[in-house]
Design a protein around this motif. Structure first.
Motif, PDB file in Angstrom:
ATOM      1  N   ALA A  30      11.850 -37.217 -17.260  1.00 29.95           N
ATOM      2  CA  ALA A  30      12.775 -37.919 -16.362  1.00 29.95           C
ATOM      3  C   ALA A  30      13.653 -36.921 -15.619  1.00 29.95           C
ATOM      4  O   ALA A  30      14.204 -35.992 -16.212  1.00 29.95           O
ATOM      5  CB  ALA A  30      13.640 -38.889 -17.151  1.00 29.95           C
ATOM      6  N   GLY A  34      17.619 -43.213 -13.103  1.00 33.31           N
ATOM      7  CA  GLY A  34      16.705 -44.360 -13.073  1.00 33.31           C
ATOM      8  C   GLY A  34      15.431 -44.077 -13.855  1.00 33.31           C
ATOM      9  O   GLY A  34      14.954 -44.935 -14.615  1.00 33.31           O
ATOM     10  N   GLN A  35      14.886 -42.875 -13.681  1.00 32.26           N
ATOM     11  CA  GLN A  35      13.695 -42.501 -14.436  1.00 32.26           C
ATOM     12  C   GLN A  35      13.995 -42.428 -15.934  1.00 32.26           C
ATOM     13  O   GLN A  35      13.175 -42.801 -16.765  1.00 32.26           O
ATOM     14  CB  GLN A  35      13.166 -41.143 -13.960  1.00 32.26           C
ATOM     15  CG  GLN A  35      12.554 -41.166 -12.591  1.00 32.26           C
ATOM     16  CD  GLN A  35      12.159 -39.771 -12.122  1.00 32.26           C
ATOM     17  OE1 GLN A  35      12.478 -38.758 -12.748  1.00 32.26           O
ATOM     18  NE2 GLN A  35      11.467 -39.729 -10.987  1.00 32.26           N
ATOM     19  N   HIS A  37      16.261 -44.204 -17.555  1.00 29.95           N
ATOM     20  CA  HIS A  37      16.316 -45.587 -18.051  1.00 29.95           C
ATOM     21  C   HIS A  37      14.909 -46.117 -18.295  1.00 29.95           C
ATOM     22  O   HIS A  37      14.638 -46.736 -19.327  1.00 29.95           O
ATOM     23  CB  HIS A  37      17.056 -46.503 -17.059  1.00 29.95           C
ATOM     24  CG  HIS A  37      18.532 -46.397 -17.127  1.00 29.95           C
ATOM     25  ND1 HIS A  37      19.265 -46.877 -18.178  1.00 29.95           N
ATOM     26  CD2 HIS A  37      19.426 -45.859 -16.260  1.00 29.95           C
ATOM     27  CE1 HIS A  37      20.542 -46.647 -17.978  1.00 29.95           C
ATOM     28  NE2 HIS A  37      20.666 -46.022 -16.813  1.00 29.95           N
ATOM     29  N   PHE A  38      14.031 -45.885 -17.347  1.00 31.89           N
ATOM     30  CA  PHE A  38      12.649 -46.332 -17.478  1.00 31.89           C
ATOM     31  C   PHE A  38      11.970 -45.659 -18.677  1.00 31.89           C
ATOM     32  O   PHE A  38      11.283 -46.307 -19.465  1.00 31.89           O
ATOM     33  CB  PHE A  38      11.885 -46.033 -16.181  1.00 31.89           C
ATOM     34  CG  PHE A  38      10.465 -46.510 -16.199  1.00 31.89           C
ATOM     35  CD1 PHE A  38      10.169 -47.869 -16.156  1.00 31.89           C
ATOM     36  CD2 PHE A  38       9.418 -45.599 -16.276  1.00 31.89           C
ATOM     37  CE1 PHE A  38       8.854 -48.311 -16.191  1.00 31.89           C
ATOM     38  CE2 PHE A  38       8.102 -46.032 -16.295  1.00 31.89           C
ATOM     39  CZ  PHE A  38       7.814 -47.392 -16.260  1.00 31.89           C
ATOM     40  N   ALA A  39      12.191 -44.348 -18.826  1.00 28.86           N
ATOM     41  CA  ALA A  39      11.595 -43.606 -19.944  1.00 28.86           C
ATOM     42  C   ALA A  39      12.082 -44.153 -21.284  1.00 28.86           C
ATOM     43  O   ALA A  39      11.289 -44.330 -22.221  1.00 28.86           O
ATOM     44  CB  ALA A  39      11.923 -42.123 -19.824  1.00 28.86           C
ATOM     45  N   ASP A  41      13.224 -47.181 -21.835  1.00 26.63           N
ATOM     46  CA  ASP A  41      12.643 -48.518 -22.011  1.00 26.63           C
ATOM     47  C   ASP A  41      11.237 -48.419 -22.597  1.00 26.63           C
ATOM     48  O   ASP A  41      10.888 -49.132 -23.537  1.00 26.63           O
ATOM     49  CB  ASP A  41      12.590 -49.280 -20.679  1.00 26.63           C
ATOM     50  CG  ASP A  41      13.949 -49.779 -20.229  1.00 26.63           C
ATOM     51  OD1 ASP A  41      14.883 -49.817 -21.056  1.00 26.63           O
ATOM     52  OD2 ASP A  41      14.078 -50.131 -19.037  1.00 26.63           O
ATOM     53  N   ILE A  42      10.435 -47.517 -22.047  1.00 24.41           N
ATOM     54  CA  ILE A  42       9.063 -47.338 -22.527  1.00 24.41           C
ATOM     55  C   ILE A  42       9.062 -46.811 -23.957  1.00 24.41           C
ATOM     56  O   ILE A  42       8.353 -47.332 -24.827  1.00 24.41           O
ATOM     57  CB  ILE A  42       8.276 -46.379 -21.604  1.00 24.41           C
ATOM     58  CG1 ILE A  42       7.978 -47.053 -20.274  1.00 24.41           C
ATOM     59  CG2 ILE A  42       6.971 -45.933 -22.261  1.00 24.41           C
ATOM     60  CD1 ILE A  42       7.374 -46.118 -19.256  1.00 24.41           C
ATOM     61  N   GLU A 110      25.624 -45.643 -15.852  1.00 21.78           N
ATOM     62  CA  GLU A 110      25.003 -46.354 -14.729  1.00 21.78           C
ATOM     63  C   GLU A 110      25.840 -46.324 -13.459  1.00 21.78           C
ATOM     64  O   GLU A 110      25.305 -46.345 -12.363  1.00 21.78           O
ATOM     65  CB  GLU A 110      24.693 -47.795 -15.129  1.00 21.78           C
ATOM     66  CG  GLU A 110      23.559 -47.884 -16.121  1.00 21.78           C
ATOM     67  CD  GLU A 110      23.229 -49.314 -16.503  1.00 21.78           C
ATOM     68  OE1 GLU A 110      23.935 -50.239 -16.060  1.00 21.78           O
ATOM     69  OE2 GLU A 110      22.270 -49.487 -17.248  1.00 21.78           O
ATOM     70  N   ASN A 114      22.774 -41.547  -9.565  1.00 19.50           N
ATOM     71  CA  ASN A 114      21.430 -41.340 -10.108  1.00 19.50           C
ATOM     72  C   ASN A 114      21.296 -39.999 -10.828  1.00 19.50           C
ATOM     73  O   ASN A 114      20.206 -39.599 -11.183  1.00 19.50           O
ATOM     74  CB  ASN A 114      20.398 -41.452  -8.982  1.00 19.50           C
ATOM     75  CG  ASN A 114      19.096 -42.041  -9.484  1.00 19.50           C
ATOM     76  OD1 ASN A 114      19.031 -42.592 -10.581  1.00 19.50           O
ATOM     77  ND2 ASN A 114      18.061 -41.902  -8.702  1.00 19.50           N
TER      78      ASN A 114
END
Length: 150
Positions: A30, A34-35, A37-39, A41-42, A110, A114
């Motif tokens: 990441a 944003g990346q 957060h996505f990482a 989540d996964i 947040e 970013n």
């Protein structure tokens, strides 16, 4: 029956080892908040796989010991079990609490745009040696199970 248990035991070890090597790579890749957060989540969703695999690994391992009447008579097995316990302590007692802290920092960041917080970098650098140690422990345990050196 032995062959089915052995296959389940091997699949369980893959369920543990696979995510243990992939999850840190996903997190470290990441570059933006944003990346990140996505990482997270996964990786949070992937974290259930090793837990299920670990329970299955224990059940199938004990069952294999009963079927083969091995018990605790093999030194490679005793060392593997001790290293596995150490692995659990490192992951559940060291890495997971720190990851919880990191997730909290990320969720509180947040409103900062970013950019990944500097505190995240500092905390992940502290976790890296322990993650590496757990990965090496997994390799050693796997080698003990396959080679059975003593």
């Amino acid at each position: 029956m032995f062959e089915i248990l052995l296959v389940l035991h091997l699949l369980s070890s893959i369920a543990i080892i696979g995510p243990a090597f992939v999850i840190p790579i996903i997190r470290r890749s990441a570059r933006t908040l944003g990346q990140l957060h996505f990482a997270f989540d996964i990786t949070t969703k992937l974290a259930i796989i090793p837990k299920i695999g670990g329970a299955m690994l224990i059940l199938t391992g004990v069952w294999l010991m009963i079927i083969t009447k091995t018990g605790m008579s093999q030194m490679w097995l005793n060392v593997s079990i001790l290293l596995s316990l150490l692995l659990v302590v490192l992951i559940d007692g060291w890495i997971e609490p720190r990851m919880t802290k990191i997730i909290k920092i990320i969720s509180e960041s947040e409103d900062r745009g970013n950019e990944i917080p500097a505190e995240f970098e500092l905390l992940t650098k502290k976790i890296l040696p322990i993650e590496t140690a757990t990965q090496l422990l997994m390799i050693v345990i796997l080698m003990l199970m396959v080679v059975k050196p003593f």
